[in-house]
Design a protein around this motif. Structure first.
Motif, mmCIF file in Angstrom:
data_model
loop_
_atom_site.group_PDB
_atom_site.id
_atom_site.type_symbol
_atom_site.label_atom_id
_atom_site.label_comp_id
_atom_site.label_asym_id
_atom_site.label_seq_id
_atom_site.Cartn_x
_atom_site.Cartn_y
_atom_site.Cartn_z
ATOM 1 N N ASP A 91 0.791 -1.274 0.120
ATOM 2 C CA ASP A 91 0.316 -0.066 -0.159
ATOM 3 C C ASP A 91 0.834 1.005 0.136
ATOM 4 N N SER A 92 1.807 1.306 0.835
ATOM 5 C CA SER A 92 2.778 2.574 0.928
ATOM 6 C C SER A 92 3.556 2.638 -0.365
ATOM 7 N N VAL A 93 3.846 1.573 -0.952
ATOM 8 C CA VAL A 93 4.626 2.005 -2.407
ATOM 9 C C VAL A 93 3.487 2.314 -3.373
ATOM 10 N N LEU A 121 4.344 5.978 -5.099
ATOM 11 C CA LEU A 121 4.667 5.949 -6.489
ATOM 12 C C LEU A 121 3.498 6.129 -7.405
ATOM 13 N N GLN A 122 2.408 6.296 -6.802
ATOM 14 C CA GLN A 122 1.136 6.414 -7.713
ATOM 15 C C GLN A 122 1.041 5.282 -8.795
ATOM 16 N N CYS A 123 1.481 3.938 -8.529
ATOM 17 C CA CYS A 123 1.310 2.634 -9.564
ATOM 18 C C CYS A 123 0.382 1.844 -8.915
ATOM 19 N N CYS A 124 0.062 0.760 -9.619
ATOM 20 C CA CYS A 124 -0.808 -0.320 -9.280
ATOM 21 C C CYS A 124 -0.539 -1.581 -9.891
ATOM 22 N N GLY A 125 -0.339 -2.722 -8.857
ATOM 23 C CA GLY A 125 -0.013 -3.875 -9.117
ATOM 24 C C GLY A 125 1.730 -4.100 -9.529
ATOM 25 N N VAL A 126 1.732 -5.204 -10.190
ATOM 26 C CA VAL A 126 3.219 -5.448 -10.597
ATOM 27 C C VAL A 126 3.577 -4.940 -11.878
ATOM 28 N N TYR A 127 3.144 -5.338 -13.067
ATOM 29 C CA TYR A 127 3.275 -4.828 -14.069
ATOM 30 C C TYR A 127 2.258 -3.630 -14.598
ATOM 31 N N ASN A 128 1.003 -3.878 -14.041
ATOM 32 C CA ASN A 128 -0.106 -2.934 -14.113
ATOM 33 C C ASN A 128 -1.325 -3.474 -13.174
ATOM 34 N N SER A 144 -5.231 -11.979 -7.537
ATOM 35 C CA SER A 144 -5.102 -12.234 -6.066
ATOM 36 C C SER A 144 -6.173 -12.804 -5.143
ATOM 37 N N VAL A 145 -5.799 -13.300 -4.038
ATOM 38 C CA VAL A 145 -6.946 -13.592 -3.159
ATOM 39 C C VAL A 145 -7.625 -12.422 -2.685
ATOM 40 N N TYR A 146 -7.120 -11.442 -2.627
ATOM 41 C CA TYR A 146 -8.058 -10.190 -2.090
ATOM 42 C C TYR A 146 -8.884 -9.674 -3.154
ATOM 43 N N PHE A 147 -8.869 -9.905 -4.558
ATOM 44 C CA PHE A 147 -10.002 -9.352 -5.344
ATOM 45 C C PHE A 147 -11.208 -9.828 -5.172
ATOM 46 N N PRO A 148 -11.424 -10.964 -5.127
ATOM 47 C CA PRO A 148 -12.647 -11.469 -5.059
ATOM 48 C C PRO A 148 -13.713 -11.307 -4.079
ATOM 49 N N VAL A 149 -12.924 -10.698 -2.857
ATOM 50 C CA VAL A 149 -13.518 -10.307 -1.739
ATOM 51 C C VAL A 149 -13.790 -8.714 -1.700
ATOM 52 N N SER A 150 -12.706 -8.076 -1.933
ATOM 53 C CA SER A 150 -12.643 -6.596 -1.854
ATOM 54 C C SER A 150 -12.254 -5.884 -3.069
ATOM 55 N N GLY A 151 -11.843 -6.634 -3.792
ATOM 56 C CA GLY A 151 -11.363 -5.890 -5.509
ATOM 57 C C GLY A 151 -9.940 -5.554 -5.454
ATOM 58 N N ILE A 152 -9.589 -4.385 -6.122
ATOM 59 C CA ILE A 152 -8.512 -3.740 -6.073
ATOM 60 C C ILE A 152 -8.323 -2.957 -4.677
ATOM 61 N N PRO A 153 -7.150 -3.127 -4.108
ATOM 62 C CA PRO A 153 -6.886 -2.205 -3.048
ATOM 63 C C PRO A 153 -7.139 -0.461 -3.083
ATOM 64 N N PRO A 154 -7.711 0.089 -2.225
ATOM 65 C CA PRO A 154 -7.807 1.618 -2.360
ATOM 66 C C PRO A 154 -6.530 2.412 -2.636
ATOM 67 N N SER A 155 -5.308 1.816 -2.234
ATOM 68 C CA SER A 155 -3.803 2.566 -2.573
ATOM 69 C C SER A 155 -3.834 2.597 -4.067
ATOM 70 N N CYS A 156 -4.461 1.915 -4.697
ATOM 71 C CA CYS A 156 -4.283 2.176 -6.381
ATOM 72 C C CYS A 156 -4.777 3.210 -6.946
ATOM 73 N N CYS A 157 -5.987 3.783 -6.135
ATOM 74 C CA CYS A 157 -7.016 4.717 -6.552
ATOM 75 C C CYS A 157 -6.119 6.120 -6.969
#
Length: 248
Positions: free
Chosen positions: A141-143, A147-154, A161-174
């Motif tokens: 999340d901090s990264v 750096l205003q980026c999201c994911g590994v390559y995008n 990820s195991v997180y996406f089916p439950v909560s989607g993409i983390p808010p830190s990507c917004c």
């Protein structure tokens, strides 16, 4: 013998002045190294947490900086007192600091070239196992925020990820937290419009390589300056011994 002793007094005075000036600069470099070590730990900490074999260089720099601050004060005291044994001890301390800084600089420089291989594996694993609570998830999340980026390559890295089916993409990507709801982040069609498109892998490796290169360069420069101090301390000690000169 007396005229010769009188002739060497200006030389000793000159050496003492130079060594005092050097000791003050040495003390300042200690403060700089201490600041660099703390900055490395605080600013690069999240990135280091995502690398499997994190270097000890920031701890070495911080410890060395603190030691240099004390040694610099001792160097000023030894120079003013003009005791040969103190000056020799000061030269030994400078030699120790030189070796420690050299090791820290080399480890930082070498480690800089090992980042891409280790970071890709560990960062990908951190994204896949992200839960939003553990240390690695918080580091991700901090990264992403910094750096205003999201994911590994995008952003598509999050779809597996195991997180996406439950909560989607983390808010830190917004891109904008005010326009980025939980429902949007869980929607694979809407989410790409709300999050950063740039992946974090290239940004992080570039950021770390650049900053570690600068730190290694500064450390090498400061380390080799110790040779000047060792030369002055040894010369002054030799002159004082040869002429039984003491500062009262």
């Amino acid at each position: 013998m007396a005229p010769r002793r009188m002739e060497t007094k200006p030389v000793i005075f000159c050496l003492k002045t130079l060594l005092l000036l050097y000791s003050f600069i040495f003390w300042v470099t200690g403060v700089v190294l201490l600041a660099v070590g703390l900055w490395w730990k605080l600013m690069l900490g999240p990135y280091m947490a995502l690398i499997s074999r994190s270097p000890d260089a920031p701890y070495i720099l911080t410890g060395t900086g603190a030691a240099i601050v004390l040694f610099g004060l001792f160097g000023c005291f030894a120079t003013c007192r003009g005791r040969p044994w103190m000056l020799k001890l000061y030269a030994v301390l400078l030699a120790v600091v030189f070796l420690v800084e050299l090791i820290a600089g080399i480890s930082g420089f070498v480690f800089r070239h090992e980042i891409k291989g280790t970071f890709l594996t560990t960062y990908s694993d951190a994204v896949l196992k992200y839960n939003g609570r553990d240390d690695r998830s918080l580091a991700v999340d901090s990264v992403q925020r910094r750096l205003q980026c999201c994911g590994v390559y995008n952003y598509t890295s999050w779809f597996s990820s195991v997180y996406f089916p439950v909560s989607g993409i983390p808010p830190s990507c917004c891109v904008s937290f005010s326009d980025c709801s939980g429902a949007d982040l869980r929607n694979a069609t809407l989410a790409p419009r709300k999050v950063h498109k740039q992946g974090c892998y290239e940004l992080v490796t570039s950021f770390i390589e650049t900053n570690m290169g600068i730190i290694a360069g500064v450390t090498f420069g400061i380390a080799f300056s110790q040779l000047i101090g060792m030369f002055f301390a040894c010369c002054l000690s030799r002159f004082i011994n040869a002429n039984q000169y003491e500062m009262v």
